[in-house]
Design a protein around this motif. Structure first.
Motif, short mmCIF file in Angstrom:
data_model
loop_
_atom_site.label_atom_id
_atom_site.label_comp_id
_atom_site.label_asym_id
_atom_site.label_seq_id
_atom_site.Cartn_x
_atom_site.Cartn_y
_atom_site.Cartn_z
N PHE A 166 -1.97 3.13 3.23
CA PHE A 166 -1.13 3.72 4.28
C PHE A 166 -0.98 2.79 5.48
N TYR A 167 -2.10 2.20 5.94
CA TYR A 167 -2.08 1.39 7.14
C TYR A 167 -1.81 -0.10 6.86
N ASN A 168 -1.75 -0.46 5.58
CA ASN A 168 -1.58 -1.86 5.19
C ASN A 168 -2.72 -2.72 5.76
N ILE A 169 -3.94 -2.24 5.55
CA ILE A 169 -5.16 -2.96 5.93
C ILE A 169 -5.93 -3.26 4.65
N PRO A 170 -6.33 -4.49 4.40
CA PRO A 170 -7.09 -4.80 3.18
C PRO A 170 -8.40 -3.99 3.12
N LEU A 213 -11.86 5.98 -2.98
CA LEU A 213 -10.50 6.51 -2.96
C LEU A 213 -10.07 6.82 -1.53
N PHE A 214 -10.99 7.28 -0.72
CA PHE A 214 -10.75 7.52 0.71
C PHE A 214 -10.29 6.23 1.37
N ALA A 215 -11.07 5.15 1.18
CA ALA A 215 -10.76 3.87 1.82
C ALA A 215 -9.49 3.25 1.24
N GLU A 216 -9.30 3.37 -0.07
CA GLU A 216 -8.10 2.82 -0.70
C GLU A 216 -6.83 3.50 -0.18
N THR A 217 -6.91 4.80 0.04
CA THR A 217 -5.76 5.54 0.56
C THR A 217 -5.43 5.10 1.98
N LEU A 218 -6.47 4.93 2.80
CA LEU A 218 -6.26 4.44 4.16
C LEU A 218 -5.69 3.02 4.14
N SER A 219 -6.22 2.20 3.25
CA SER A 219 -5.77 0.82 3.12
C SER A 219 -4.29 0.74 2.80
#
Length: 220
Positions: A138-142, A130-136
């Motif tokens: 927000f930043y539009n990074i896969p 969930l941490f990585a998905e939220t960053l993904s």
């Protein structure tokens, strides 16, 4: 109606002082002030980057909070990992987005340190997803949590002594071939650095890849 009734009976409470808080928070405003943020510069020099450079070639490195003994920061991470508070990962990611602006130098792919399938079954979730998905988002990074596999099952790092934390062996293997990517490798707590270094080398040796590191907390 059921959720409202449950909220009245079992309201969310600050994990430090137990004061009633809003459902989208993990600590109250007063206890938030106790959190030891690192104030690292993602693109600059810091102790995390210095340690990583001794272990593997690293582009950038960032830790959000200090993992101090008997601290609010430690409580937050332990709630996330051991108390079934997966939602905490989203809150930590939001704190990251308030502090890092990738500008024109954002990574190509976010990869999280995996759990062994047995550990994943025991815990019911990977605390990093969930941490990585939220960053993904927000930043539009896969984000791809299947790039690396954990090859061996072991007890939690927090329960190991220093000697066994250093013994990573053949801990990870690549599950997908990636090449020419700048990978942002994310983990929860950076201690010796051996776990994240082992994963980083798997990514670096598979192609013309680069690795940056982002961790929730640093234990230094």
């Amino acid at each position: 109606m059921k959720d409202i009734f449950l909220d009245l009976l079992f309201p969310d409470r600050c994990l430090d002082c137990s004061k009633i808080i809003e459902s989208n928070l993990i600590v109250c405003n007063m206890c938030f002030e106790k959190i030891q943020f690192t104030h690292f510069d993602y693109f600059g020099e810091n102790i995390l980057k210095e340690i990583c450079k001794t272990l593997f070639p690293v582009e950038n490195a960032y830790a959000l909070i200090q993992f101090e003994k008997e601290s609010v920061s430690r409580k937050i991470i332990h709630e996330l990992k051991y108390k079934n508070r997966e939602k905490t990962g989203e809150i930590l990611a939001n704190w990251v987005t308030e502090r890092i602006d990738f500008k024109n130098s954002k990574p190509d792919l976010i990869v999280s340190i995996p759990l062994h399938k047995k550990k994943l079954k025991e815990r019911g979730y990977n605390q990093l997803h969930l941490f990585a998905e939220t960053l993904s988002e927000f930043y539009n990074i896969p984000f791809d949590h299947k790039v690396i596999l954990r090859s061996s099952y072991s007890k939690a790092q927090a329960l190991k002594d220093k000697k066994h934390r250093l013994n990573t062996g053949n801990l990870f293997s690549m599950n997908k071939n990636i090449s020419g990517k700048h990978v942002l490798l994310v983990d929860d707590v950076f201690t010796t650095g051996n776990t994240i270094a082992t994963a980083a080398w798997e990514i670096l040796k598979t192609g013309n890849n680069k690795v940056s590191v982002l961790v929730m907390a640093i234990d230094k």
